[in-house]
Design a protein around this motif. Structure first.
Motif, PDB file in Angstrom:
ATOM      1  N   VAL A  31       0.845  -1.185   0.000  1.00 50.30           N
ATOM      2  CA  VAL A  31       0.000   0.000   0.000  1.00 50.30           C
ATOM      3  C   VAL A  31       0.884   1.240   0.000  1.00 50.30           C
ATOM      4  CG1 VAL A  31      -1.956  -1.107   1.134  1.00 50.30           C
ATOM      5  CG2 VAL A  31      -0.183  -0.049   2.519  1.00 50.30           C
ATOM      6  N   THR A  32       0.406   2.297  -0.627  1.00 50.41           N
ATOM      7  CA  THR A  32       1.158   3.543  -0.703  1.00 50.41           C
ATOM      8  C   THR A  32       0.338   4.682  -0.140  1.00 50.41           C
ATOM      9  OG1 THR A  32       0.366   3.909  -2.956  1.00 50.41           O
ATOM     10  CG2 THR A  32       2.486   2.818  -2.716  1.00 50.41           C
ATOM     11  N   ASN A  33       1.008   5.745   0.206  1.00 48.81           N
ATOM     12  CA  ASN A  33       0.363   6.907   0.798  1.00 48.81           C
ATOM     13  C   ASN A  33      -0.327   7.745  -0.274  1.00 48.81           C
ATOM     14  OD1 ASN A  33       0.121   8.060   3.491  1.00 48.81           O
ATOM     15  ND2 ASN A  33       1.142   9.839   2.656  1.00 48.81           N
ATOM     16  N   SER A  34      -1.557   8.165  -0.013  1.00 51.81           N
ATOM     17  CA  SER A  34      -2.268   9.053  -0.938  1.00 51.81           C
ATOM     18  C   SER A  34      -1.677  10.460  -0.856  1.00 51.81           C
ATOM     19  CB  SER A  34      -3.759   9.100  -0.598  1.00 51.81           C
ATOM     20  OG  SER A  34      -4.343   7.817  -0.705  1.00 51.81           O
ATOM     21  N   TYR A  35      -1.885  11.237  -1.893  1.00 50.77           N
ATOM     22  CA  TYR A  35      -1.336  12.586  -1.916  1.00 50.77           C
ATOM     23  C   TYR A  35      -2.443  13.618  -1.715  1.00 50.77           C
ATOM     24  CZ  TYR A  35      -3.114  12.961  -6.707  1.00 50.77           C
ATOM     25  OH  TYR A  35      -3.930  12.999  -7.796  1.00 50.77           O
ATOM     26  N   LEU A  36      -2.076  14.719  -1.094  1.00 54.21           N
ATOM     27  CA  LEU A  36      -2.975  15.843  -0.844  1.00 54.21           C
ATOM     28  C   LEU A  36      -2.242  17.145  -1.156  1.00 54.21           C
ATOM     29  CD1 LEU A  36      -4.614  14.778   2.565  1.00 54.21           C
ATOM     30  CD2 LEU A  36      -5.634  14.661   0.293  1.00 54.21           C
ATOM     31  N   PRO A  37      -2.974  18.225  -1.496  1.00 46.87           N
ATOM     32  CA  PRO A  37      -4.436  18.338  -1.608  1.00 46.87           C
ATOM     33  C   PRO A  37      -4.961  17.680  -2.877  1.00 46.87           C
ATOM     34  CG  PRO A  37      -3.398  20.401  -2.227  1.00 46.87           C
ATOM     35  CD  PRO A  37      -2.305  19.513  -1.738  1.00 46.87           C
ATOM     36  N   GLN A  38      -6.248  17.375  -2.863  1.00 43.39           N
ATOM     37  CA  GLN A  38      -6.875  16.724  -4.006  1.00 43.39           C
ATOM     38  C   GLN A  38      -8.338  17.150  -4.104  1.00 43.39           C
ATOM     39  OE1 GLN A  38      -7.480  12.182  -5.749  1.00 43.39           O
ATOM     40  NE2 GLN A  38      -5.834  12.618  -4.312  1.00 43.39           N
ATOM     41  N   SER A  39      -8.780  17.452  -5.317  1.00 44.19           N
ATOM     42  CA  SER A  39     -10.171  17.854  -5.544  1.00 44.19           C
ATOM     43  C   SER A  39     -11.103  16.658  -5.403  1.00 44.19           C
ATOM     44  CB  SER A  39     -10.322  18.465  -6.934  1.00 44.19           C
ATOM     45  OG  SER A  39      -9.547  19.641  -7.054  1.00 44.19           O
ATOM     46  N   LEU A  40     -12.279  16.908  -4.858  1.00 42.84           N
ATOM     47  CA  LEU A  40     -13.269  15.856  -4.673  1.00 42.84           C
ATOM     48  C   LEU A  40     -14.305  15.900  -5.779  1.00 42.84           C
ATOM     49  CD1 LEU A  40     -13.989  16.064  -0.836  1.00 42.84           C
ATOM     50  CD2 LEU A  40     -12.234  14.757  -2.020  1.00 42.84           C
ATOM     51  N   SER A  41     -14.775  14.738  -6.162  1.00 45.24           N
ATOM     52  CA  SER A  41     -15.854  14.642  -7.145  1.00 45.24           C
ATOM     53  C   SER A  41     -17.116  14.161  -6.442  1.00 45.24           C
ATOM     54  CB  SER A  41     -15.464  13.658  -8.255  1.00 45.24           C
ATOM     55  OG  SER A  41     -15.446  12.327  -7.749  1.00 45.24           O
ATOM     56  N   SER A  42     -18.177  13.982  -7.208  1.00 47.14           N
ATOM     57  CA  SER A  42     -19.430  13.499  -6.633  1.00 47.14           C
ATOM     58  C   SER A  42     -19.413  11.982  -6.417  1.00 47.14           C
ATOM     59  CB  SER A  42     -20.605  13.869  -7.549  1.00 47.14           C
ATOM     60  OG  SER A  42     -20.421  13.302  -8.844  1.00 47.14           O
ATOM     61  N   MET A  43     -18.371  11.312  -6.918  1.00 46.84           N
ATOM     62  CA  MET A  43     -18.221   9.869  -6.735  1.00 46.84           C
ATOM     63  C   MET A  43     -17.275   9.599  -5.568  1.00 46.84           C
ATOM     64  SD  MET A  43     -20.128   8.756  -9.184  1.00 46.84           S
ATOM     65  CE  MET A  43     -19.686   7.029  -9.299  1.00 46.84           C
ATOM     66  N   ASN A  44     -17.457   8.477  -4.898  1.00 40.10           N
ATOM     67  CA  ASN A  44     -16.586   8.105  -3.784  1.00 40.10           C
ATOM     68  C   ASN A  44     -15.147   7.934  -4.247  1.00 40.10           C
ATOM     69  OD1 ASN A  44     -18.241   8.094  -1.505  1.00 40.10           O
ATOM     70  ND2 ASN A  44     -19.054   6.071  -1.977  1.00 40.10           N
ATOM     71  N   GLN A  45     -14.222   8.557  -3.520  1.00 44.52           N
ATOM     72  CA  GLN A  45     -12.802   8.396  -3.767  1.00 44.52           C
ATOM     73  C   GLN A  45     -12.171   7.774  -2.531  1.00 44.52           C
ATOM     74  OE1 GLN A  45     -13.046  12.821  -5.169  1.00 44.52           O
ATOM     75  NE2 GLN A  45     -10.970  12.133  -5.619  1.00 44.52           N
ATOM     76  N   THR A  46     -11.285   6.799  -2.732  1.00 48.66           N
ATOM     77  CA  THR A  46     -10.643   6.113  -1.617  1.00 48.66           C
ATOM     78  C   THR A  46      -9.268   6.709  -1.347  1.00 48.66           C
ATOM     79  OG1 THR A  46     -11.796   4.041  -2.126  1.00 48.66           O
ATOM     80  CG2 THR A  46      -9.837   3.883  -0.742  1.00 48.66           C
ATOM     81  N   PHE A  47      -9.013   7.006  -0.079  1.00 46.73           N
ATOM     82  CA  PHE A  47      -7.721   7.523   0.350  1.00 46.73           C
ATOM     83  C   PHE A  47      -7.128   6.571   1.381  1.00 46.73           C
ATOM     84  CE2 PHE A  47      -9.849  11.222  -1.302  1.00 46.73           C
ATOM     85  CZ  PHE A  47      -8.836  11.988  -1.864  1.00 46.73           C
ATOM     86  N   ARG A  48      -5.802   6.469   1.371  1.00 43.82           N
ATOM     87  CA  ARG A  48      -5.120   5.613   2.343  1.00 43.82           C
ATOM     88  C   ARG A  48      -3.844   6.312   2.808  1.00 43.82           C
ATOM     89  NH1 ARG A  48      -4.562   1.405  -0.569  1.00 43.82           N
ATOM     90  NH2 ARG A  48      -6.280   0.149   0.255  1.00 43.82           N
ATOM     91  N   PHE A  49      -3.618   6.298   4.112  1.00 40.89           N
ATOM     92  CA  PHE A  49      -2.430   6.913   4.680  1.00 40.89           C
ATOM     93  C   PHE A  49      -1.752   5.928   5.635  1.00 40.89           C
ATOM     94  CE2 PHE A  49      -5.293  10.330   3.512  1.00 40.89           C
ATOM     95  CZ  PHE A  49      -4.462  11.186   2.818  1.00 40.89           C
ATOM     96  N   ILE A  50      -0.447   5.868   5.575  1.00 47.85           N
ATOM     97  CA  ILE A  50       0.322   4.933   6.395  1.00 47.85           C
ATOM     98  C   ILE A  50       1.438   5.688   7.096  1.00 47.85           C
ATOM     99  CG2 ILE A  50      -0.165   2.866   5.022  1.00 47.85           C
ATOM    100  CD1 ILE A  50       2.375   3.355   3.498  1.00 47.85           C
ATOM    101  N   GLY A  51       1.957   5.083   8.175  1.00 49.45           N
ATOM    102  CA  GLY A  51       3.052   5.734   8.860  1.00 49.45           C
ATOM    103  C   GLY A  51       3.361   5.082  10.193  1.00 49.45           C
ATOM    104  N   HIS A  52       4.030   5.850  11.060  1.00 48.87           N
ATOM    105  CA  HIS A  52       4.488   5.347  12.348  1.00 48.87           C
ATOM    106  C   HIS A  52       4.087   6.329  13.439  1.00 48.87           C
ATOM    107  CE1 HIS A  52       7.504   4.755  15.595  1.00 48.87           C
ATOM    108  NE2 HIS A  52       7.253   3.491  15.335  1.00 48.87           N
ATOM    109  N   GLY A  53       3.715   5.788  14.609  1.00 51.39           N
ATOM    110  CA  GLY A  53       3.365   6.611  15.753  1.00 51.39           C
ATOM    111  C   GLY A  53       4.132   6.191  16.986  1.00 51.39           C
ATOM    112  N   ASP A  54       4.537   7.139  17.791  1.00 53.47           N
ATOM    113  CA  ASP A  54       5.229   6.801  19.037  1.00 53.47           C
ATOM    114  C   ASP A  54       4.846   7.772  20.134  1.00 53.47           C
ATOM    115  OD1 ASP A  54       7.503   8.945  19.437  1.00 53.47           O
ATOM    116  OD2 ASP A  54       7.521   8.437  17.318  1.00 53.47           O
ATOM    117  N   SER A  55       4.859   7.267  21.378  1.00 51.34           N
ATOM    118  CA  SER A  55       4.483   8.059  22.544  1.00 51.34           C
ATOM    119  C   SER A  55       5.388   7.688  23.711  1.00 51.34           C
ATOM    120  CB  SER A  55       3.020   7.808  22.909  1.00 51.34           C
ATOM    121  OG  SER A  55       2.719   8.345  24.177  1.00 51.34           O
TER     122      SER A  55
END
Length: 210
Positions: free
Chosen positions: A137-161
């Motif tokens: 899977v790859t990270n989606s890019y932003l900004p991006q214009s929206l249409s009236s049809m469903n668009q799928t976005f995916r974001f991945i990464g790492h979190g630490d606390s």
């Protein structure tokens, strides 16, 4: 734009009423009938013009899933969702923000996400352990214009606390911890912010690349 239409229709109606009242050829009652018709026409014209305007942008976010692998103090994540614009005015998704206590999130470029189970790998009465089926899977890019049809976005990464106790996400089920996702949109230079609280689901995420 709505105010401009109101002022335009009001101005034209007032001018028409003054013209009707100043007309000398008409009788008193005929003038009032003409004025009422003029006012009704002005109101009707306003609604007709207003209906012709494009509807405001209305971004919708659905089918949100948040997956994590590791423990709550140090984990890989992948979240996905669909979004669309139900309005007529143009709309862009500017950014997405994750909020989970003091967790610091870092975006990655790609990773392997578990999507199912394969066949067994050994013998024995019940067979060997089943291997995971993984998709890159790859990270989606932003900004991006929206249409009236469903668009799928995916974001991945790492979190630490540094403060969250290291409770694992690998217990095979949903956890009692939620993450808040904020979606930032913009339409006609006006910001639109949507916020959703999403449960974290355990799922293998491997080979994270930054």
């Amino acid at each position: 734009m709505k105010i401009i239409i109101i002022l335009f229709c009001l101005c034209m109606t007032v001018l028409s009423v003054i013209k009707c009242w100043m007309t000398e050829e008409q009788t008193y009652w005929l003038k009032w009938i003409t004025i009422l018709i003029t006012v009704g026409s002005g109101i009707t014209g306003y609604f007709v013009l207003y209906k012709m305007l494009p509807t405001p942008a209305s971004p919708q976010v659905n089918d949100i899933f948040f997956y994590a692998n590791g423990n709550q103090g140090d984990f890989s994540y992948c979240y996905e969702f669909t979004t669309r614009n139900d309005g007529d005015s143009p709309c862009k998704m500017e950014k997405v923000e994750l909020v989970l206590k003091d967790v610091k999130f870092k975006t990655a470029k790609s990773a392997l996400l578990a999507v199912g189970l394969g066949g067994g790998g050994g013998g024995g009465r019940y067979g060997g352990s089943r291997s995971l089926i993984e998709d890159e899977v790859t990270n989606s890019y932003l900004p991006q214009s929206l249409s009236s049809m469903n668009q799928t976005f995916r974001f991945i990464g790492h979190g630490d606390s540094s403060t969250i106790k290291p409770k694992n996400f690998t217990d095979g089920g949903d956890n009692d911890i939620d993450v808040v996702i904020k979606f930032y949109f913009k339409s006609n230079n006006k910001p639109i912010v949507l916020e959703r609280k999403v449960p974290i689901t355990s799922r293998n995420i491997n080979n994270m690349r930054f």
